[in-house]
Write an enzyme that holds these catalytic residues in place. Structure first.
Site, PDB file in Angstrom:
ATOM      1  N   LEU A 250    -115.314 -29.555  28.277  1.00  0.00           N
ATOM      2  CA  LEU A 250    -114.858 -28.182  28.042  1.00  0.00           C
ATOM      3  C   LEU A 250    -115.944 -27.246  27.522  1.00  0.00           C
ATOM      4  O   LEU A 250    -116.772 -27.626  26.707  1.00  0.00           O
ATOM      5  CB  LEU A 250    -113.713 -28.193  27.020  1.00  0.00           C
ATOM      6  CG  LEU A 250    -112.982 -26.865  26.948  1.00  0.00           C
ATOM      7  CD1 LEU A 250    -112.050 -26.709  28.136  1.00  0.00           C
ATOM      8  CD2 LEU A 250    -112.199 -26.734  25.658  1.00  0.00           C
ATOM      9  N   ARG A 415     -99.943 -22.440  28.777  1.00  0.00           N
ATOM     10  CA  ARG A 415    -100.203 -22.355  27.331  1.00  0.00           C
ATOM     11  C   ARG A 415    -101.330 -21.378  27.048  1.00  0.00           C
ATOM     12  O   ARG A 415    -102.351 -21.364  27.747  1.00  0.00           O
ATOM     13  CB  ARG A 415    -100.607 -23.734  26.797  1.00  0.00           C
ATOM     14  CG  ARG A 415    -101.073 -23.708  25.350  1.00  0.00           C
ATOM     15  CD  ARG A 415    -101.442 -25.082  24.856  1.00  0.00           C
ATOM     16  NE  ARG A 415    -102.691 -25.570  25.385  1.00  0.00           N
ATOM     17  CZ  ARG A 415    -103.877 -25.442  24.781  1.00  0.00           C
ATOM     18  NH1 ARG A 415    -103.979 -24.821  23.624  1.00  0.00           N
ATOM     19  NH2 ARG A 415    -104.981 -25.936  25.329  1.00  0.00           N
TER      20      ARG A 415
HETATM   21  C1  LIG Z   1    -112.250 -30.130  24.408  1.00  0.00           C
HETATM   22  C2  LIG Z   1    -110.945 -29.571  23.995  1.00  0.00           C
HETATM   23  C3  LIG Z   1    -110.895 -28.455  23.180  1.00  0.00           C
HETATM   24  C4  LIG Z   1    -109.664 -27.944  22.770  1.00  0.00           C
HETATM   25  N1  LIG Z   1    -109.643 -26.847  21.947  1.00  0.00           N
HETATM   26  C5  LIG Z   1    -108.448 -26.375  21.512  1.00  0.00           C
HETATM   27  C6  LIG Z   1    -108.398 -25.274  20.602  1.00  0.00           C
HETATM   28  O1  LIG Z   1    -109.409 -24.746  20.175  1.00  0.00           O
HETATM   29  N2  LIG Z   1    -107.191 -24.831  20.207  1.00  0.00           N
HETATM   30  C7  LIG Z   1    -106.020 -25.390  20.643  1.00  0.00           C
HETATM   31  O2  LIG Z   1    -104.959 -24.943  20.240  1.00  0.00           O
HETATM   32  N3  LIG Z   1    -106.054 -26.442  21.494  1.00  0.00           N
HETATM   33  C8  LIG Z   1    -107.228 -26.953  21.922  1.00  0.00           C
HETATM   34  N4  LIG Z   1    -107.246 -28.019  22.777  1.00  0.00           N
HETATM   35  C9  LIG Z   1    -105.993 -28.723  23.063  1.00  0.00           C
HETATM   36  C10 LIG Z   1    -105.635 -29.588  21.870  1.00  0.00           C
HETATM   37  O3  LIG Z   1    -106.793 -30.128  21.306  1.00  0.00           O
HETATM   38  C11 LIG Z   1    -104.706 -30.730  22.237  1.00  0.00           C
HETATM   39  O4  LIG Z   1    -103.640 -30.259  22.980  1.00  0.00           O
HETATM   40  C12 LIG Z   1    -104.184 -31.385  20.972  1.00  0.00           C
HETATM   41  O5  LIG Z   1    -105.248 -31.790  20.162  1.00  0.00           O
HETATM   42  C13 LIG Z   1    -103.264 -32.557  21.242  1.00  0.00           C
HETATM   43  O6  LIG Z   1    -102.932 -33.135  20.008  1.00  0.00           O
HETATM   44  P1  LIG Z   1    -101.863 -34.285  19.881  1.00  0.00           P
HETATM   45  O7  LIG Z   1    -101.715 -34.562  18.446  1.00  0.00           O
HETATM   46  O8  LIG Z   1    -100.665 -33.931  20.678  1.00  0.00           O
HETATM   47  O9  LIG Z   1    -102.562 -35.517  20.621  1.00  0.00           O
HETATM   48  P2  LIG Z   1    -103.981 -36.240  20.361  1.00  0.00           P
HETATM   49  O10 LIG Z   1    -104.829 -35.557  19.391  1.00  0.00           O
HETATM   50  O11 LIG Z   1    -104.576 -36.541  21.677  1.00  0.00           O
HETATM   51  O12 LIG Z   1    -103.558 -37.614  19.793  1.00  0.00           O
HETATM   52  C14 LIG Z   1    -102.909 -38.566  20.597  1.00  0.00           C
HETATM   53  C15 LIG Z   1    -102.845 -39.850  19.822  1.00  0.00           C
HETATM   54  O13 LIG Z   1    -101.946 -40.737  20.465  1.00  0.00           O
HETATM   55  C16 LIG Z   1    -102.536 -42.028  20.546  1.00  0.00           C
HETATM   56  N5  LIG Z   1    -101.924 -42.746  21.642  1.00  0.00           N
HETATM   57  C17 LIG Z   1    -101.781 -42.363  22.929  1.00  0.00           C
HETATM   58  N6  LIG Z   1    -101.125 -43.293  23.620  1.00  0.00           N
HETATM   59  C18 LIG Z   1    -100.851 -44.296  22.754  1.00  0.00           C
HETATM   60  C19 LIG Z   1    -100.218 -45.566  22.860  1.00  0.00           C
HETATM   61  N7  LIG Z   1     -99.721 -45.987  24.023  1.00  0.00           N
HETATM   62  N8  LIG Z   1    -100.140 -46.352  21.785  1.00  0.00           N
HETATM   63  C20 LIG Z   1    -100.656 -45.952  20.585  1.00  0.00           C
HETATM   64  N9  LIG Z   1    -101.260 -44.772  20.414  1.00  0.00           N
HETATM   65  C21 LIG Z   1    -101.355 -43.954  21.489  1.00  0.00           C
HETATM   66  C22 LIG Z   1    -104.001 -41.718  20.736  1.00  0.00           C
HETATM   67  O14 LIG Z   1    -104.811 -42.837  20.468  1.00  0.00           O
HETATM   68  C23 LIG Z   1    -104.161 -40.595  19.723  1.00  0.00           C
HETATM   69  O15 LIG Z   1    -104.286 -41.128  18.436  1.00  0.00           O
HETATM   70  C24 LIG Z   1    -108.470 -28.541  23.206  1.00  0.00           C
HETATM   71  C25 LIG Z   1    -108.518 -29.653  24.039  1.00  0.00           C
HETATM   72  C26 LIG Z   1    -109.748 -30.152  24.443  1.00  0.00           C
HETATM   73  C27 LIG Z   1    -109.784 -31.310  25.368  1.00  0.00           C
END
Ligand SMILES: Cc1cc2nc3c(=O)[nH]c(=O)nc-3n(C[C@H](O)[C@H](O)[C@H](O)COP(=O)(O)OP(=O)(O)OC[C@H]3O[C@@H](n4cnc5c(N)ncnc54)[C@H](O)[C@@H]3O)c2cc1C
Length: 602
Positions: A250, A415
């Protein structure tokens, strides 16, 4: 008898990203025993990569901002398919969630008078993103992790959940393995929160980490929960495209928020050519006004580079297709040009965008303070996911909650940047609170040993199979989704994709791995692959069902938005024979107060 290690908690959180940690903190604070499971190490979840910031109407940088404007921006961005109650709660509660994070130790960038600084981002009317340079996710994770550990969470690192266990209708446990030794574990819990993130690894070019294999969506779907809005996959307009090894990484929207502009090979700012009517009143029609906006002029409108991601991504694709792209098949993103406008521009860029500077310097040997970057669209975010109740985040399955990227509703068809980190905080908190409440009202359920034994056999089957290894199938699947169910879709291509997905199912069923169970990434991939196939099929089926272009879904065969598709979400359940059963779920009528806000902000 199956061999497994047993654990027992009140609330089990699957996922240790922003949503999972926020849920765990809240549940733990409610006095129940909480475990968090993560596929990677604590602190390494995908959220750590988030760059630009957290959207919240704090009104620190522009005092005209408030929850009503944030609500209207989110609904417009989502093309009104959003769950309006979630959008309302999110806009109202995000500021408090950011302040809470600050109180727990997060160090945000500051305004000259010491308040949390906010930056511009696409689709947000006012500067709204609380940030820490371009490393906001890191700060958020560090803060939540420290706070959670002090509350006494049990953390299971490098564990993968492969199925959910039910007692009647209710979810009562999760079955999985530890990646290090390959031992099986049964986690019994009164309530479970899914916070497993997105599905980006279903595509070849993606900004997402290896963990994004759609596990939570597949776990919920297999357990009987409905998945919603699966057709809406966000392609971020600016990913790195060169060298090939870094393709997809990204390039934050913060570059454009801080004055970066998009140009084609002729040097023209092509985004001025195509401003959608829905945004015409809010978008600058000349370069001077656009620049003034990025520098905080409250009377200026935002530059077209800050239109919504779906639109910018398609404009880039069009430039490339019509032969006006950059040498490696993208366009140019130029922040270096600001040296014409401000003194000490290189230092300014390095201060505002330190990660971007290092990313390009180290990975592509490009100095972004001196020359433009080459960028192109990359698969970035999943708007679709587990259908949840707006207040409690509970899915269709009692005791099963979902929050963060793996849940659906808030973002509708598209989004806005920054609205994910705020989503994690607002709805992670709610999921934790309601899961704890559910746990207090229920006892531990019974896990059926036969079902457990069947799950164990299923998990070990790749060792007995003699078919091709899982990697080749995964690559083929990623190519298929990229080529046939990507930024621009047609019925013919998606039907071809479905046909191939059927073949992948058979191949995955027979995918063989060798070696033992300790840190066997082939085995892990064979199991993840089954989830990728489930979500790929559901994305394709939902995209076929929506015969229009809206938000992130662009159909070449139905290139316009259709009123006939504006009143429902597509929800899919697993049918009795394992088939995908799609429904058009009407969006409930919005209260007059919210309708009025949308009218006023048009
Ligand atoms: C490079 C980048 C920059 C971004 N910048 C922004 C930003 O500035 N602002 C913004 O609002 N959004 C941003 N986003 C989007 C945002 O970061 C994500 O949507 C958000 O962090 C997702 O968070 P989450 O807690 O849902 O999942 P995650 O942070 O991905 O956590 C998922 C967790 O689930 C665990 N997991 C998955 N499957 C399993 C399983 N089967 N068993 C056990 N554990 C499992 C993983 O190991 C991990 O711990 C960005 C995304 C990217 C890729």
């Amino acid at each position: 008898m199956p061999e497994y290690i047993q654990h027992e908690h009140d609330v089990l959180v699957i996922g240790a990203g922003g949503a999972g940690l926020r849920a765990a903190v809240e549940a733990s604070a409610a006095g129940v025993k909480v475990a968090v499971i993560t596929k990677s190490l604590l602190g390494k979840a995908h959220t750590v990569m988030a760059e630009g910031g957290i959207a919240a109407a704090l009104a620190n940088t522009d005092d005209r901002d408030n929850w009503r404007v944030h609500f209207a921006d989110t609904m417009r961005g989502g093309q009104y398919l959003n769950n309006w109650r979630m959008a309302e709660l999110h806009a109202k509660e995000a500021p408090q969630c950011v302040r809470e994070l600050e109180a727990w130790g997060a160090l945000f960038d500051r305004t000259p008078d010491g308040r949390i600084l906010q930056r511009n981002f696409g689709g947000h009317r006012y500067p709204r993103l609380a940030h820490v340079g371009d490393r906001t996710g890191l700060e958020m994770m560090r803060t939540l992790q420290d706070h959670g550990i002090h509350l006494g969470l049990d953390v299971f690192m490098e564990y993968t959940v492969v199925s959910l266990m039910k007692d009647g209708d209710r979810v009562v446990g999760a079955f999985g393995y530890d990646r290090e030794r390959g031992r099986f574990h049964l986690f019994r819990a009164k309530a479970i929160v899914l916070a497993t993130g997105g599905i980006g690894r279903a595509y070849k070019i993606t900004s997402n980490s290896w963990e994004y294999t759609g596990d939570g969506l597949a776990l919920a779907y297999n357990a009987g929960a409905g998945l919603q809005d699966m057709e809406f996959v966000q392609f971020h307009p600016t990913g790195m495209i060169w060298p090939p090894s870094v393709r997809g990484i990204l390039v934050t929207e913060g570059v454009r928020g801080d004055g970066g502009v998009l140009r084609n090979k002729e040097g023209r700012r092509f985004m001025f050519d195509s401003i959608p009517p829905l945004y015409a009143g809010q978008t600058a029609d000349n370069e001077e006004e656009g620049w003034r906006y990025t520098q905080g002029d409250k009377n200026a409108r935002r530059p077209p580079e800050l239109l919504t991601r779906d639109h910018v991504a398609r404009c880039i694709r069009q430039e490339v297709r019509e032969g006006r792209g950059s040498p490696h098949g993208g366009v140019f993103l130029d922040i270096a040009w600001i040296k014409e406008r401000i003194p000490n521009a290189p230092e300014h860029i390095k201060k505002k965008l330190p990660s971007m500077y290092h990313q390009f310097k180290q990975l592509a040997d490009i100095d972004i303070t001196a020359v433009p970057m080459e960028v192109g669209p990359t698969t970035h975010y999943m708007m679709g996911g587990v259908r949840v109740d707006a207040e409690s985040q509970m899915s269709d399955v009692p005791g099963l909650f979902a929050a963060g990227e793996c849940a659906a509703g808030l973002h509708g068809a598209n989004r806005l940047g920054g609205n994910s980190l705020s989503d994690l905080l607002v709805f992670g908190k709610r999921a934790g609170e309601y899961a704890a409440r559910f746990a207090k009202e229920h006892s531990q359920g019974k896990v059926n040993p036969d079902e457990l034994a069947a799950e164990e056999r299923r998990a070990l089957k790749p060792f007995e199979n003699e078919g091709a290894g899982p990697y080749a199938i995964q690559y083929e699947l990623q190519d298929t989704m990229q080529d046939l169910v990507g930024i621009v879709r047609t019925e013919d291509e998606m039907l071809r994709a479905l046909h191939k997905i059927e073949e992948f199912k058979t191949k995955a069923e027979h995918a063989g791995v060798s070696g033992h169970r300790e840190y066997n990434s082939g085995w892990h991939t064979a199991l993840d692959l089954q989830n990728l196939i489930v979500v790929s099929e559901l994305v394709t089926r939902a995209a076929l069902e929506r015969k229009e272009s809206r938000g992130a879904q662009f159909r070449d065969d139905y290139p316009t938005k259709s009123d006939g598709y504006s009143g429902f979400n597509i929800v899919v359940f697993k049918g009795p024979s394992g088939e995908a059963s799609l429904r058009r779920e009407p969006i409930p009528p919005m209260p007059d107060e919210l309708k009025q806000i949308i009218q006023e902000m048009k």
